[in-house]
Design a protein around this motif. Structure first.
Motif, mmCIF file in Angstrom:
data_model
loop_
_atom_site.group_PDB
_atom_site.id
_atom_site.type_symbol
_atom_site.label_atom_id
_atom_site.label_comp_id
_atom_site.label_asym_id
_atom_site.label_seq_id
_atom_site.Cartn_x
_atom_site.Cartn_y
_atom_site.Cartn_z
ATOM 1 N N TYR A 1 13.817 9.930 -9.195
ATOM 2 C CA TYR A 1 13.018 9.681 -10.397
ATOM 3 C C TYR A 1 11.784 10.569 -10.390
ATOM 4 C CZ TYR A 1 15.722 5.531 -11.665
ATOM 5 O OH TYR A 1 16.721 4.678 -12.050
ATOM 6 N N HIS A 2 11.424 11.071 -11.568
ATOM 7 C CA HIS A 2 10.209 11.869 -11.732
ATOM 8 C C HIS A 2 9.097 10.946 -12.244
ATOM 9 C CE1 HIS A 2 12.298 15.740 -11.188
ATOM 10 N NE2 HIS A 2 13.318 15.134 -11.789
ATOM 11 N N ALA B 1 5.251 13.357 -8.991
ATOM 12 C CA ALA B 1 5.949 12.980 -7.755
ATOM 13 C C ALA B 1 7.424 12.775 -8.043
ATOM 14 C CB ALA B 1 5.334 11.704 -7.177
ATOM 15 N N GLU B 2 8.201 12.898 -6.991
ATOM 16 C CA GLU B 2 9.617 12.552 -7.062
ATOM 17 C C GLU B 2 9.862 11.406 -6.087
ATOM 18 O OE1 GLU B 2 12.567 15.530 -6.680
ATOM 19 O OE2 GLU B 2 11.853 16.684 -8.406
ATOM 20 N N HIS C 1 0.821 -1.194 0.000
ATOM 21 C CA HIS C 1 0.000 0.000 0.000
ATOM 22 C C HIS C 1 0.866 1.260 0.000
ATOM 23 C CE1 HIS C 1 -2.804 -3.114 1.287
ATOM 24 N NE2 HIS C 1 -3.773 -2.325 0.875
ATOM 25 N N ARG C 2 2.054 1.178 -0.594
ATOM 26 C CA ARG C 2 2.908 2.346 -0.694
ATOM 27 C C ARG C 2 2.337 3.271 -1.769
ATOM 28 N NH1 ARG C 2 8.287 -0.752 -2.447
ATOM 29 N NH2 ARG C 2 9.178 1.039 -1.355
ATOM 30 N N PRO C 3 2.716 4.554 -1.768
ATOM 31 C CA PRO C 3 2.216 5.482 -2.788
ATOM 32 C C PRO C 3 2.462 4.941 -4.201
ATOM 33 C CG PRO C 3 3.386 6.678 -1.085
ATOM 34 C CD PRO C 3 3.596 5.224 -0.799
ATOM 35 N N VAL D 1 9.480 11.397 -2.100
ATOM 36 C CA VAL D 1 9.976 12.544 -1.342
ATOM 37 C C VAL D 1 9.247 13.833 -1.690
ATOM 38 C CG1 VAL D 1 12.255 11.589 -0.900
ATOM 39 C CG2 VAL D 1 11.851 12.836 -3.025
ATOM 40 N N GLU D 2 8.538 13.846 -2.832
ATOM 41 C CA GLU D 2 7.748 15.021 -3.195
ATOM 42 C C GLU D 2 6.502 14.558 -3.934
ATOM 43 O OE1 GLU D 2 9.584 18.239 -5.234
ATOM 44 O OE2 GLU D 2 11.336 18.297 -3.915
#
Length: 340
Positions: free
Chosen positions: A108-109, A90-91, A24-26, A78-79
């Motif tokens: 990674y983007h 996201a980053e 269930h990670r992003p 991280v973002e």
């Protein structure tokens, strides 16, 4: 009440486990993790499917070019920016570790579009350099011609060995491997992360030095038997006052060979290892000398220099000697008469 409290605590524990479970990670984080796992498993097609470069092609974008001797040590979002209408960016920071414990990280983007995520620019083109006339990474080769346009390649993340089947006659000055992640390259032994792909500097080993000198001796022996052959150093120097020619039925004899030392050998692309030695060799021959209308025989000496000679290297045939540039003199610099 006690049973109710226990039930609530258990429910809270279950919720916590679900929240922090890797399952269930992003979405962006799980996409990068799946990408890296596919690469490590050698599944190029599956790995590229997580990127916006699904149709990318290249000599090293094949399972044969991948080495699984690395680990994924960290993947963390991280973002995150919600751009609205189901669009987000996201980053994700990722870190991998090589077989010697060295680590390299990269951000990674990731673009998210209504629940679909893909890594943007996961692979970057980099200029390829080869220590020989070809580049070999993990056993996959491409030709390299420094006289032509630069060769550009794309590499998936992981661990790469340069020239893994390099024979024992050769060795690397520092190291022969690198870690790759995103647009970064790590030379593990030096511990330096760079934006440019490293290219190892090659040296001749002690075994290689012995083979170079054996090839040099064979080359000079062949030249002694046939001094007119290409690159042979036994032509007589131009002398307006006298003519020299080998006496009938005689030939040059190498009496001392020059020795090329490993620390004096350095590789030049397309030519091989340039030969150098601190002392010349010597060859002698019985010659006819004609001057002032008279002919006589004499034993003469010719010093043998290696400046301008190269030891070309072939992975199957080994070393061969040839003349590489205008510095080489394919004749005796001087002919000196010696006592028999």
């Amino acid at each position: 009440m006690a049973y109710a409290a226990i039930a609530i605590a258990l429910a809270a524990a279950v919720i916590t486990v679900v929240k922090w479970s890797p399952l269930h990670r992003p979405l962006a984080e799980s996409t990068v993790a799946a990408f890296l796992e596919a690469v490590r498993d050698g599944d190029v097609e599956a790995a590229l499917a997580y990127t916006d470069q699904e149709d990318a092609e290249g000599a090293f974008l094949v399972p044969e070019a991948l080495d699984s001797r690395w680990e994924i040590t960290e993947v963390a979002q991280v973002e995150y920016t919600d751009d609205g209408d189901g669009i987000a960016t996201a980053e994700v920071y990722a870190e991998i570790e090589g077989p010697d414990g060295s680590r390299i990280g990269h951000r990674y983007h990731v673009t998210i579009d209504h629940g679909d995520a893909e890594i943007t620019g996961a692979l970057n083109e980099t200029e390829a350099w080869g220590s020989f006339d070809h580049l070999d990474l993990n056993g996959v080769e491409i030709p390299i011609d420094l006289q032509a346009e630069p060769e550009y390649i794309m590499l998936l993340p992981g661990y790469y060995e340069f020239y893994p089947d390099m024979p024992s006659t050769m060795e690397f000055e520092t190291e022969g491997s690198m870690l790759v992640l995103g647009d970064k390259f790590l030379s593990p032994e030096a511990g330096v992360v760079d934006d440019w792909m490293p290219s190892p500097w090659l040296l001749v080993s002690q075994e290689g030095e012995d083979e170079v000198n054996a090839a040099l001796q064979a080359f000079l022996d062949d030249c002694a038997a046939d001094p007119a052959a290409e690159a042979c150093p036994f032509a007589f120097p131009h002398d307006p006052n006298r003519d020299l020619a080998l006496a009938p039925g005689t030939h040059w004899e190498v009496t001392a060979y020059p020795e090329a030392r490993a620390e004096r050998l350095w590789y030049e692309h397309g030519l091989g290892f340039r030969l150098d030695s601190s002392l010349p060799g010597e060859a002698r021959a019985q010659v006819e000398i004609t001057e002032d209308g008279e002919t006589r025989e004499a034993l003469v000496s010719c010093l043998v220099w290696v400046s301008g000679l190269y030891a070309a290297f072939d992975f199957e045939a080994g070393f061969s000697i040839h003349a590489g540039d205008g510095m080489y003199e394919d004749r005796c610099r001087a002919v000196i008469e010696v006592d028999a």
